[in-house]
Design an enzyme around this catalytic site. Structure first.
Site, PDB file in Angstrom:
ATOM      1  N   SER A 245       0.856  -1.189   0.000  1.00  0.00           N
ATOM      2  CA  SER A 245       0.000   0.000   0.000  1.00  0.00           C
ATOM      3  C   SER A 245       0.887   1.231   0.000  1.00  0.00           C
ATOM      4  O   SER A 245       2.115   1.122  -0.011  1.00  0.00           O
ATOM      5  CB  SER A 245      -0.898   0.010   1.227  1.00  0.00           C
ATOM      6  OG  SER A 245      -0.123   0.332   2.367  1.00  0.00           O
ATOM      7  N   LYS A 246       0.248   2.394   0.051  1.00  0.00           N
ATOM      8  CA  LYS A 246       0.998   3.654   0.039  1.00  0.00           C
ATOM      9  C   LYS A 246       1.992   3.748   1.190  1.00  0.00           C
ATOM     10  O   LYS A 246       2.998   4.431   1.088  1.00  0.00           O
ATOM     11  CB  LYS A 246       0.022   4.828   0.120  1.00  0.00           C
ATOM     12  CG  LYS A 246      -0.497   5.235  -1.226  1.00  0.00           C
ATOM     13  CD  LYS A 246      -0.956   6.683  -1.193  1.00  0.00           C
ATOM     14  CE  LYS A 246      -1.811   6.971  -2.406  1.00  0.00           C
ATOM     15  NZ  LYS A 246      -3.182   7.308  -2.060  1.00  0.00           N
ATOM     16  N   ARG A 247       1.677   3.077   2.282  1.00  0.00           N
ATOM     17  CA  ARG A 247       2.590   3.094   3.432  1.00  0.00           C
ATOM     18  C   ARG A 247       3.985   2.655   3.041  1.00  0.00           C
ATOM     19  O   ARG A 247       4.968   3.014   3.658  1.00  0.00           O
ATOM     20  CB  ARG A 247       2.082   2.133   4.520  1.00  0.00           C
ATOM     21  CG  ARG A 247       1.013   2.672   5.417  1.00  0.00           C
ATOM     22  CD  ARG A 247       0.676   1.671   6.491  1.00  0.00           C
ATOM     23  NE  ARG A 247       0.265   0.381   5.931  1.00  0.00           N
ATOM     24  CZ  ARG A 247       0.958  -0.733   6.021  1.00  0.00           C
ATOM     25  NH1 ARG A 247       2.085  -0.757   6.677  1.00  0.00           N
ATOM     26  NH2 ARG A 247       0.510  -1.859   5.469  1.00  0.00           N
ATOM     27  N   GLY A 249       5.569   3.413   0.458  1.00  0.00           N
ATOM     28  CA  GLY A 249       6.192   4.351  -0.494  1.00  0.00           C
ATOM     29  C   GLY A 249       5.385   4.340  -1.777  1.00  0.00           C
ATOM     30  O   GLY A 249       4.205   3.979  -1.775  1.00  0.00           O
TER      31      GLY A 249
END
Ligand code: GLU
Length: 501
Positions: A245-247, A249
């Site tokens: 996920s965006k977590r 990067g």
């Protein structure tokens, strides 16, 4: 049996940017279609009006185009198929495979909780006031109602391309909504109705849809349609073992594009997330991937997203690209004055591109290596830290740079090997190691202690530019003002450090 030409689709919901998982699904569908001489289609699943947006649809189309995943027919918009979805729901009803549900959400939730506790699936018979005459009365009274699929006894088995034979007992499957009481179709119905309408032969998608498949198969059967072959692609995980996920990067195609990743590299990287060519090849472009692709080498195991590997592949694809194709990309990334000068010297720009591409992993790092070649003389700034280290003793440095100046001034031919021979000889004459001569020189020529190989640098700068840069460095040393406290040149990345000389 005559083999049918495969028709596959990528079916994103336009509720966000095209992320790595979606792009990989699109790519696998594309590779399979191209490898088999089939069709690759796109369906925008925009029935969720609130969450879908035209902007996002355009972003997805744009990202696919950038990746080179061309579709064979104009994109289908799921929202336009709503009348057909409704008609298919009516067909289920007419064929006795669906029932009208008049219960409210709350009533249903209560019944579901009770049934779960008792370990029984939801069926029409569990709803009071449903069936026969009661239903007819409520219908005549115009009571709003949803349509539920009526799950038969037995089980559903399908042979998933990735996961193998998979069986679901219907005793564990609730009757499920196909049409909401407001007349909107539910995902499972819309997908099946569209896939039938589009003549889809293979459904390749993320394995988050695995649990939908038995329901969809039941709908296919009830509608009397041929089943497609299903393949559910394994999840992509971050380094911490959690779903990507965006977590973790950058996770969207857009973000990688902004980071200077080449489409070839991203495509290559995505292809290797859950698939392998069966030999030890790693660096492959789209046509090579098409040629090598086969469904039976999709891995069952989740794959881990490794940004280091993406960068490495990017470097490899940069090297494979011709300077002609890379130069315009690089040009875009140069600041104004350097860009103007590089544009005016296309030959030199190409030669510089050729030089810096061999040691860079991103176009950004290529640009920062290329930039000093085009900086005007009066704008060259000397990296302070490097000056403290390599120009520590002004007299000694002056002597060394002057020696280099003499060598260069006496040469007509700025050939790499000749430069190397003469400059190494100059270092021995001065009685110092080559590095002690080349680092101060590098700083004089490029303003920093990091650059491509020094002989390449001199050869590419040419006689006039090399001499005037040395002269300016000598002046700076004489005035004792090396280093510019305000704005040093942009830090160059580690990979651009010069080779040991
Ligand atoms: N629209 C679904 C999604 O975005 C895909 C549906 C499918 O491939 O069947 O995950």
């Amino acid at each position: 049996m005559k083999s049918v030409k495969p028709r596959v689709r990528f079916a994103p919901s336009p509720t966000g940017y095209l992320h790595v998982g979606g792009a990989r699904t699109a790519l696998f569908n594309y590779l399979f279609a191209r490898n088999q001489g089939g069709d690759f289609l796109l369906r925008i699943e925009d029935t969720d009006r609130e969450r879908s947006s035209g902007d996002m649809t355009n972003q997805i189309l744009d990202a696919m185009q950038w990746l080179g995943l061309e579709v064979d027919e104009p994109p289908v918009h799921q929202a336009y198929g709503i009348e057909r979805h409704r008609a298919d729901a009516e067909r289920l009803l007419a064929g006795g495979r669906a029932w009208r549900c008049f219960a409210t959400q709350d009533e249903l939730a209560e019944i579901r909780t009770r049934l779960r506790e008792e370990g029984r699936p939801l069926r029409r018979s569990e709803l009071p006031g449903h069936g026969g005459a009661e239903t007819a009365e409520r219908l005549a009274a115009g009571e709003p109602h949803a349509l539920f699929y009526s799950v038969p006894d037995g089980s559903t088995t399908f042979d998933d391309i990735v996961h193998g034979p998979t069986t679901v007992e219907h005793a564990h499957m609730d009757d499920f909504v196909v049409l909401r009481s407001d007349g909107t179709p539910v995902y499972n119905l819309a997908v099946v109705s569209d896939d039938i309408d589009m003549g889809i032969t293979h459904v390749l998608r993320g394995d988050d849809h695995l649990s939908n498949t038995p329901k969809q198969i039941l709908i296919y059967e009830a509608l009397g349609a041929m089943l497609p072959i299903f393949g559910h692609l394994p999840m992509i995980l971050g380094a911490d073992g959690k779903r990507l996920s965006k977590r973790h990067g950058a996770a969207s195609v857009e973000a990688f594009r902004e980071e200077g990743i080449l489409p070839e590299a991203l495509v290559n990287f995505l292809a290797l997330l859950g698939w392998s060519p069966g030999d030890d090849r790693e660096v492959m472009d789209l046509p090579e991937l098409v040629e090598a692709f086969s469904l039976d080498r999709i891995l069952k195991k989740s794959s881990v997203f490794d940004p280091e590997k993406l960068e490495w592949l990017n470097g490899r694809h940069l090297q494979r690209k011709s300077a002609e194709r890379l130069a315009p990309v690089l040009l875009e990334l140069l600041p104004g004055i350097e860009r103007e000068r590089a544009e005016a010297e296309p030959e030199r720009l190409r030669a510089v591109t050729d030089l810096v591409k061999t040691r860079a992993r991103t176009v950004e790092s290529m640009a920062s290596q290329a930039r000093p070649f085009f900086t005007p003389l009066d704008r060259i700034e000397y990296d302070e830290k490097a000056a403290r280290k390599h120009w520590k003793h002004a007299d000694e440095t002056t002597e060394r740079l002057a020696a280099v100046r003499d060598v260069l001034a006496g040469l007509d031919d700025f050939d790499h090997d000749l430069l190397e021979e003469r400059l190494r000889a100059a270092a021995s004459e001065l009685g110092i190691g080559a590095g002690k001569l080349f680092q101060p020189l590098r700083l004089a020529l490029m303003g920093s202690a990091e650059s491509p190989g020094i002989f390449d640098v001199i050869a590419l700068l040419g006689r006039e530019r090399s001499l005037e840069r040395i002269d300016r460095a000598l002046e700076t040393l004489a005035e004792g003002r090396a280093g510019s406290p305000d704005e040093g040149p942009e830090a160059t990345s580690r990979e651009s450090a010069g080779p040991s000389e």
